[in-house]
Motif scaffolding. Structure first.
Motif, short mmCIF file in Angstrom:
data_model
loop_
_atom_site.label_atom_id
_atom_site.label_comp_id
_atom_site.label_asym_id
_atom_site.label_seq_id
_atom_site.Cartn_x
_atom_site.Cartn_y
_atom_site.Cartn_z
N VAL A 26 -5.78 -9.97 5.98
CA VAL A 26 -4.77 -10.34 4.96
C VAL A 26 -5.22 -9.91 3.57
CG1 VAL A 26 -3.65 -12.29 3.81
CG2 VAL A 26 -3.82 -12.24 6.31
N VAL A 27 -6.49 -10.11 3.28
CA VAL A 27 -7.03 -9.69 1.97
C VAL A 27 -6.93 -8.18 1.80
CG1 VAL A 27 -9.14 -9.51 0.58
CG2 VAL A 27 -8.57 -11.67 1.71
N SER A 28 -7.23 -7.42 2.86
CA SER A 28 -7.15 -5.96 2.81
C SER A 28 -5.72 -5.49 2.55
CB SER A 28 -7.67 -5.35 4.11
OG SER A 28 -9.02 -5.69 4.33
N ILE A 29 -4.77 -6.10 3.25
CA ILE A 29 -3.36 -5.74 3.06
C ILE A 29 -2.92 -6.10 1.63
CG2 ILE A 29 -1.00 -6.24 3.79
CD1 ILE A 29 -2.09 -6.74 6.60
N SER A 30 -3.36 -7.24 1.14
CA SER A 30 -2.98 -7.67 -0.21
C SER A 30 -3.52 -6.71 -1.26
CB SER A 30 -3.50 -9.08 -0.48
OG SER A 30 -2.98 -10.00 0.47
N ILE A 31 -4.76 -6.30 -1.10
CA ILE A 31 -5.36 -5.35 -2.05
C ILE A 31 -4.61 -4.02 -2.03
CG2 ILE A 31 -7.42 -3.98 -2.55
CD1 ILE A 31 -9.10 -6.34 -1.54
N ALA A 32 -4.28 -3.54 -0.83
CA ALA A 32 -3.53 -2.28 -0.71
C ALA A 32 -2.15 -2.40 -1.34
CB ALA A 32 -3.41 -1.88 0.76
N ALA A 33 -1.51 -3.53 -1.15
CA ALA A 33 -0.18 -3.74 -1.73
C ALA A 33 -0.24 -3.77 -3.26
CB ALA A 33 0.42 -5.05 -1.20
N ILE A 34 -1.23 -4.47 -3.79
CA ILE A 34 -1.38 -4.55 -5.26
C ILE A 34 -1.63 -3.17 -5.85
CG2 ILE A 34 -2.86 -5.44 -7.11
CD1 ILE A 34 -3.27 -7.95 -5.37
N ILE A 35 -2.53 -2.41 -5.21
CA ILE A 35 -2.83 -1.06 -5.71
C ILE A 35 -1.62 -0.16 -5.60
CG2 ILE A 35 -4.22 1.00 -5.29
CD1 ILE A 35 -6.50 -0.82 -4.41
N ALA A 170 7.85 9.85 -3.69
CA ALA A 170 7.21 10.45 -2.52
C ALA A 170 5.80 9.92 -2.33
CB ALA A 170 7.17 11.97 -2.67
N LYS A 171 5.16 9.55 -3.43
CA LYS A 171 3.82 8.99 -3.41
C LYS A 171 3.78 7.81 -4.36
CE LYS A 171 1.70 13.58 -2.83
NZ LYS A 171 0.76 14.55 -3.45
N PRO A 172 3.01 6.76 -4.09
CA PRO A 172 2.29 6.54 -2.83
C PRO A 172 3.22 6.00 -1.74
CG PRO A 172 1.95 4.70 -4.32
CD PRO A 172 2.79 5.69 -5.08
N ASN A 173 2.84 6.22 -0.50
CA ASN A 173 3.57 5.65 0.63
C ASN A 173 3.05 4.23 0.84
OD1 ASN A 173 4.63 4.94 3.16
ND2 ASN A 173 4.67 7.07 3.82
N LYS A 174 3.78 3.27 0.30
CA LYS A 174 3.29 1.88 0.25
C LYS A 174 3.07 1.30 1.65
CE LYS A 174 5.69 1.09 -4.14
NZ LYS A 174 6.35 2.41 -4.19
N LEU A 175 4.05 1.50 2.53
CA LEU A 175 3.94 0.93 3.88
C LEU A 175 2.78 1.57 4.64
CD1 LEU A 175 7.69 0.65 4.94
CD2 LEU A 175 6.16 -1.16 4.15
N LEU A 176 2.62 2.89 4.46
CA LEU A 176 1.51 3.57 5.14
C LEU A 176 0.17 3.05 4.63
CD1 LEU A 176 0.47 5.78 7.05
CD2 LEU A 176 0.67 7.40 5.14
N ASN A 177 0.05 2.89 3.32
CA ASN A 177 -1.19 2.38 2.74
C ASN A 177 -1.51 0.97 3.25
OD1 ASN A 177 -1.37 4.72 1.29
ND2 ASN A 177 -0.71 3.85 -0.65
N MET A 178 -0.48 0.14 3.34
CA MET A 178 -0.70 -1.23 3.82
C MET A 178 -1.04 -1.25 5.31
SD MET A 178 2.43 -3.05 1.72
CE MET A 178 2.23 -4.66 2.49
N GLY A 179 -0.43 -0.33 6.07
CA GLY A 179 -0.76 -0.23 7.50
C GLY A 179 -2.20 0.21 7.71
N ILE A 180 -2.63 1.19 6.94
CA ILE A 180 -4.03 1.66 7.03
C ILE A 180 -4.98 0.54 6.62
CG2 ILE A 180 -5.72 3.27 6.06
CD1 ILE A 180 -3.43 5.30 5.83
N ALA A 181 -4.61 -0.19 5.56
CA ALA A 181 -5.45 -1.31 5.09
C ALA A 181 -5.55 -2.39 6.16
CB ALA A 181 -4.88 -1.88 3.80
#
Length: 249
Positions: A26-35, A170-181
């Motif tokens: 959850v923390v990883s996803i939150s950090i990715a979402a904030i960034i 086109a960038k950043p791909n928010k959902l992709l970043n959160m999925g990777i996180a």
């Protein structure tokens, strides 16, 4: 001695440290979402298509074929010309951009499909409207300048870039970043859980003894209680019996 973890043990570790693993994920996803939403600058793109087609009404099939090959070979040259300071300086001047031709070059990519006479001017910018303006202006200036530069008349604008009402970055791909996180957080959580279990050498259960000594258990020692605790338990029991007798009377 080599330490190995069985699949069943892994499931036990994950189950035992489920809260830790979920928390890290959850923390990883939150950090990715904030960034992704608040730190990274959105990048918009615009594409203008240019057609390379030599005008020659008096050409037979063989001449046309050779001319197409020549046009395809010239596309590589056009790619260099488009990104040259000669073209980009005029684009910067026309749009009144506060940027150098060298920096503008970094925003431009020329895309071309194999054996195609169409190539695309792909522009990236932090503003959608500016990306469209740069892409279309490059195409127009290139079309105007290329006859004088190379004595050719084979450039046509096939389609201009258009600005949509609600452009999407086109960038950043928010959902992709959160999925990777999420994946990274999950793997990190499981790794930390395994590390905790590996470093924890305490014997907690009878099964731990069996695994360490590789010997069966033939008996168990009950918990040892001191005399004070035993006497207290006896006195409590006596009081309980007396209270029951009093109730019966």
């Amino acid at each position: 001695m080599e330490a190995t973890i069985k699949l069943s043990d892994l499931f036990k570790i994950i189950k035992g440290h489920a809260f830790l693993i979920i928390a890290i994920t959850v923390v990883s996803i939150s950090i990715a979402a904030i960034i992704s939403y608040f730190v990274l600058t959105p990048i918009y793109t615009a594409d203008t298509q240019i057609l390379v087609n030599q005008k020659n009404e008096k050409r037979n099939q063989y001449v046309a074929s050779s001319q197409i090959d020549a046009d395809l070979q010239l596309i590589n040259t056009y790619n260099v010309v488009i990104k040259s300071p000669l073209i980009l300086s005029k684009v910067i001047e026309k749009l009144d951009l506060d940027i150098t031709p060298e920096k503008l070059t970094e925003q431009i990519t020329i895309l071309n499909t194999s054996n195609s006479q169409v190539f695309t001017v792909h522009v990236e910018d932090t503003k959608a409207s500016r990306a469209v303006e740069i892409s279309n202006t490059i195409a127009d200036i290139f079309k105007d300048e290329i006859p004088a530069l190379m004595k050719v008349d084979n450039i046509n604008i096939l389609s201009y870039a258009k600005l949509s009402e609600n452009p999407n970055a086109a960038k950043p791909n928010k959902l992709l970043n959160m999925g990777i996180a999420a994946i990274i957080g999950l793997m990190l959580g499981i790794g930390i859980a395994i590390l905790i279990e590996t470093l924890d050498t305490r014997i907690k259960t009878e099964q731990d003894i069996v695994e360490i000594l590789d010997l069966p258990i033939i008996g168990l020692v009950s918990p040892i209680i001191d005399k004070k605790t035993i006497n207290f338990a006896k006195e409590t029991n006596k009081l309980s019996i007396q209270s029951r007798r009093v109730r019966r009377i």
